[in-house]
Design a protein around this motif. Structure first.
Motif, PDB file in Angstrom:
ATOM      1  N   ALA A  65     -73.175  20.685 -38.378  1.00  0.00           N
ATOM      2  CA  ALA A  65     -73.207  20.170 -37.004  1.00  0.00           C
ATOM      3  C   ALA A  65     -73.671  18.717 -36.979  1.00  0.00           C
ATOM      4  CB  ALA A  65     -74.131  21.038 -36.150  1.00  0.00           C
ATOM      5  N   LEU A  66     -74.672  18.396 -37.795  1.00  0.00           N
ATOM      6  CA  LEU A  66     -75.154  17.015 -37.866  1.00  0.00           C
ATOM      7  C   LEU A  66     -74.048  16.080 -38.343  1.00  0.00           C
ATOM      8  CD1 LEU A  66     -77.388  14.840 -37.850  1.00  0.00           C
ATOM      9  CD2 LEU A  66     -77.975  15.572 -40.179  1.00  0.00           C
ATOM     10  N   ILE A 125     -77.090  16.721 -46.618  1.00  0.00           N
ATOM     11  CA  ILE A 125     -77.235  17.851 -47.542  1.00  0.00           C
ATOM     12  C   ILE A 125     -78.702  18.026 -47.930  1.00  0.00           C
ATOM     13  CG2 ILE A 125     -76.695  18.679 -49.866  1.00  0.00           C
ATOM     14  CD1 ILE A 125     -73.957  17.317 -49.566  1.00  0.00           C
ATOM     15  N   SER A 126     -79.363  16.915 -48.245  1.00  0.00           N
ATOM     16  CA  SER A 126     -80.774  16.985 -48.616  1.00  0.00           C
ATOM     17  C   SER A 126     -81.625  17.469 -47.444  1.00  0.00           C
ATOM     18  CB  SER A 126     -81.254  15.609 -49.089  1.00  0.00           C
ATOM     19  OG  SER A 126     -82.576  15.670 -49.566  1.00  0.00           O
ATOM     20  N   TRP A 127     -81.268  17.042 -46.242  1.00  0.00           N
ATOM     21  CA  TRP A 127     -81.974  17.510 -45.047  1.00  0.00           C
ATOM     22  C   TRP A 127     -81.800  19.017 -44.876  1.00  0.00           C
ATOM     23  CZ3 TRP A 127     -79.813  18.845 -39.966  1.00  0.00           C
ATOM     24  CH2 TRP A 127     -80.801  19.058 -38.997  1.00  0.00           C
ATOM     25  N   LYS A 134     -78.075  29.472 -41.170  1.00  0.00           N
ATOM     26  CA  LYS A 134     -78.543  28.580 -40.109  1.00  0.00           C
ATOM     27  C   LYS A 134     -78.681  27.151 -40.622  1.00  0.00           C
ATOM     28  CE  LYS A 134     -82.338  27.981 -36.791  1.00  0.00           C
ATOM     29  NZ  LYS A 134     -83.648  28.523 -36.329  1.00  0.00           N
ATOM     30  N   ALA A 135     -79.217  26.998 -41.844  1.00  0.00           N
ATOM     31  CA  ALA A 135     -79.397  25.662 -42.419  1.00  0.00           C
ATOM     32  C   ALA A 135     -78.048  24.990 -42.669  1.00  0.00           C
ATOM     33  CB  ALA A 135     -80.196  25.754 -43.712  1.00  0.00           C
ATOM     34  N   VAL A 136     -77.081  25.753 -43.193  1.00  0.00           N
ATOM     35  CA  VAL A 136     -75.753  25.197 -43.485  1.00  0.00           C
ATOM     36  C   VAL A 136     -75.043  24.791 -42.196  1.00  0.00           C
ATOM     37  CG1 VAL A 136     -73.455  25.742 -44.364  1.00  0.00           C
ATOM     38  CG2 VAL A 136     -75.471  26.410 -45.673  1.00  0.00           C
ATOM     39  N   LEU A 141     -70.803  16.496 -38.135  1.00  0.00           N
ATOM     40  CA  LEU A 141     -69.754  16.394 -37.116  1.00  0.00           C
ATOM     41  C   LEU A 141     -70.179  15.465 -35.975  1.00  0.00           C
ATOM     42  CD1 LEU A 141     -68.535  20.108 -36.903  1.00  0.00           C
ATOM     43  CD2 LEU A 141     -67.349  18.169 -37.955  1.00  0.00           C
ATOM     44  N   VAL A 142     -71.429  15.571 -35.574  1.00  0.00           N
ATOM     45  CA  VAL A 142     -71.929  14.702 -34.503  1.00  0.00           C
ATOM     46  C   VAL A 142     -71.914  13.240 -34.951  1.00  0.00           C
ATOM     47  CG1 VAL A 142     -73.975  14.084 -33.158  1.00  0.00           C
ATOM     48  CG2 VAL A 142     -73.316  16.480 -33.386  1.00  0.00           C
ATOM     49  N   CYS A 143     -72.330  12.991 -36.186  1.00  0.00           N
ATOM     50  CA  CYS A 143     -72.329  11.618 -36.712  1.00  0.00           C
ATOM     51  C   CYS A 143     -70.906  11.064 -36.787  1.00  0.00           C
ATOM     52  CB  CYS A 143     -72.980  11.584 -38.094  1.00  0.00           C
ATOM     53  SG  CYS A 143     -74.772  11.828 -38.085  1.00  0.00           S
ATOM     54  N   ALA A 144     -69.966  11.887 -37.247  1.00  0.00           N
ATOM     55  CA  ALA A 144     -68.573  11.446 -37.349  1.00  0.00           C
ATOM     56  C   ALA A 144     -67.994  11.149 -35.966  1.00  0.00           C
ATOM     57  CB  ALA A 144     -67.741  12.513 -38.056  1.00  0.00           C
ATOM     58  N   ALA A 145     -68.288  12.014 -35.007  1.00  0.00           N
ATOM     59  CA  ALA A 145     -67.781  11.811 -33.648  1.00  0.00           C
ATOM     60  C   ALA A 145     -68.369  10.543 -33.025  1.00  0.00           C
ATOM     61  CB  ALA A 145     -68.114  13.027 -32.788  1.00  0.00           C
ATOM     62  N   ALA A 146     -69.655  10.318 -33.254  1.00  0.00           N
ATOM     63  CA  ALA A 146     -70.297   9.121 -32.701  1.00  0.00           C
ATOM     64  C   ALA A 146     -69.703   7.856 -33.311  1.00  0.00           C
ATOM     65  CB  ALA A 146     -71.802   9.177 -32.962  1.00  0.00           C
ATOM     66  N   GLU A 147     -69.450   7.901 -34.602  1.00  0.00           N
ATOM     67  CA  GLU A 147     -68.869   6.732 -35.269  1.00  0.00           C
ATOM     68  C   GLU A 147     -67.478   6.421 -34.724  1.00  0.00           C
ATOM     69  OE1 GLU A 147     -67.433   5.517 -39.768  1.00  0.00           O
ATOM     70  OE2 GLU A 147     -69.213   6.784 -39.526  1.00  0.00           O
TER      71      GLU A 147
END
Length: 282
Positions: free
Chosen positions: A106-107, A83-85, A99-101, A109-115
């Motif tokens: 997306a970030l 969120i801060s990013w 675009k920021a949201v 979702l990618v982190c959750a999928a990788a985990e």
């Protein structure tokens, strides 16, 4: 290190205190960003790297069967840093809100999928006595966490030790979260060296940031007093502006501005010469 055979009550309580701190640590920072509509001094790269570091951080905690509280910590870290990013993208880089949201989502979702993608195979390998994958995740988490702090010293050097954009309430709560999490490790049956190093590094760097600003306040005490007597803001007081211009980054920015100006003048000079040559030919 083998998975924890059991987690003492003290470890769970201390870990929960750490989790509570880390659940709210970035709220003051997020609120500050929103209130001031600025993220100047807050490195966007730090927030991004911390979000990514939560993935190996979480995998390591889950596979090691650490206290539940310690397994929740990385999820909170990832969410709030993302969120801060996103605020850094919106306020700092002037990205459109949509675009920021979407980029922030997306970030996450990618982190959750990788985990999810790494936890099961690493846990399976660990149950068969193969420990290097989980150890690698622990080391990667530490490296990324430290790497996230790397832009901060440059911001401090740029402003001669002054901290701008980083909320001190956030720093204090974050320090408390790391400290109580460290105490939770001490209370466990077996002390986790990797996680212990992670929390010690976090505490040390955050204390260093606070000390840097205290030193800056001491060095500028007379200038700030004269600015107050003159009824001027420190950043607009001529003596303060001159003193702050001694920062390493400020000098480099001035050099770059001069270089850009020189290039502009050079291009204009070339255009003038070409025009004169054409006129002489005509």
């Amino acid at each position: 290190m083998a998975p924890q055979p059991s987690v003492p009550l003290a470890a769970n309580i201390l870990g929960m205190i750490g989790v509570l701190c880390w659940c709210v640590q970035l709220i003051p920072q997020i609120w500050r960003n929103y209130r001031t509509k600025s993220t100047e001094g807050l490195p966007a790269s730090m927030m991004f790297i911390w979000s990514v570091s939560a993935v190996p951080f979480s995998i390591y905690a889950i596979v090691q069967r650490s206290a539940i509280a310690l397994q929740i910590q990385p999820q909170c870290l990832c969410a709030f840093c993302a969120i801060s990013w996103g605020q850094c993208l919106f306020y700092g880089r002037k990205w459109p809100a949509t675009k920021a949201v979407l980029t922030t989502i997306a970030l996450l979702l990618v982190c959750a999928a990788a985990e999810l993608g790494f936890v099961l195979p690493i846990r399976l390998a660990y149950s068969k006595g193969i420990s290097w994958p989980v150890t690698t995740m622990g080391l990667l988490a530490i490296i990324l966490l430290i790497a996230g702090f790397m832009p901060v010293p440059f911001e401090l050097l740029k402003r001669r030790g002054r901290v701008i954009g980083i909320d001190f309430v956030f720093l204090f709560i974050d320090w408390c979260g790391a400290f109580f999490s460290l105490m939770a490790l001490v209370a466990q049956v077996e002390f986790d060296v990797l996680f212990g190093c992670l929390y010690v590094v976090c505490c040390g760097i955050e204390m260093g940031i606070a000390i840097s600003h205290l030193i800056w306040m001491y060095r500028t005490r007379y200038i700030r007093r004269r600015a107050k007597e003159a009824g001027m803001d420190f950043d607009r007081f001529p003596e303060a502006v001159e003193w702050q211009s001694g920062g390493i980054g400020v000098r480099w920015e001035a050099v770059k501005r001069r270089m850009r100006l020189s290039e502009k003048i050079g291009v204009e000079g070339v255009e003038v010469k070409v025009t004169e040559r054409k006129n002489s030919v005509v």
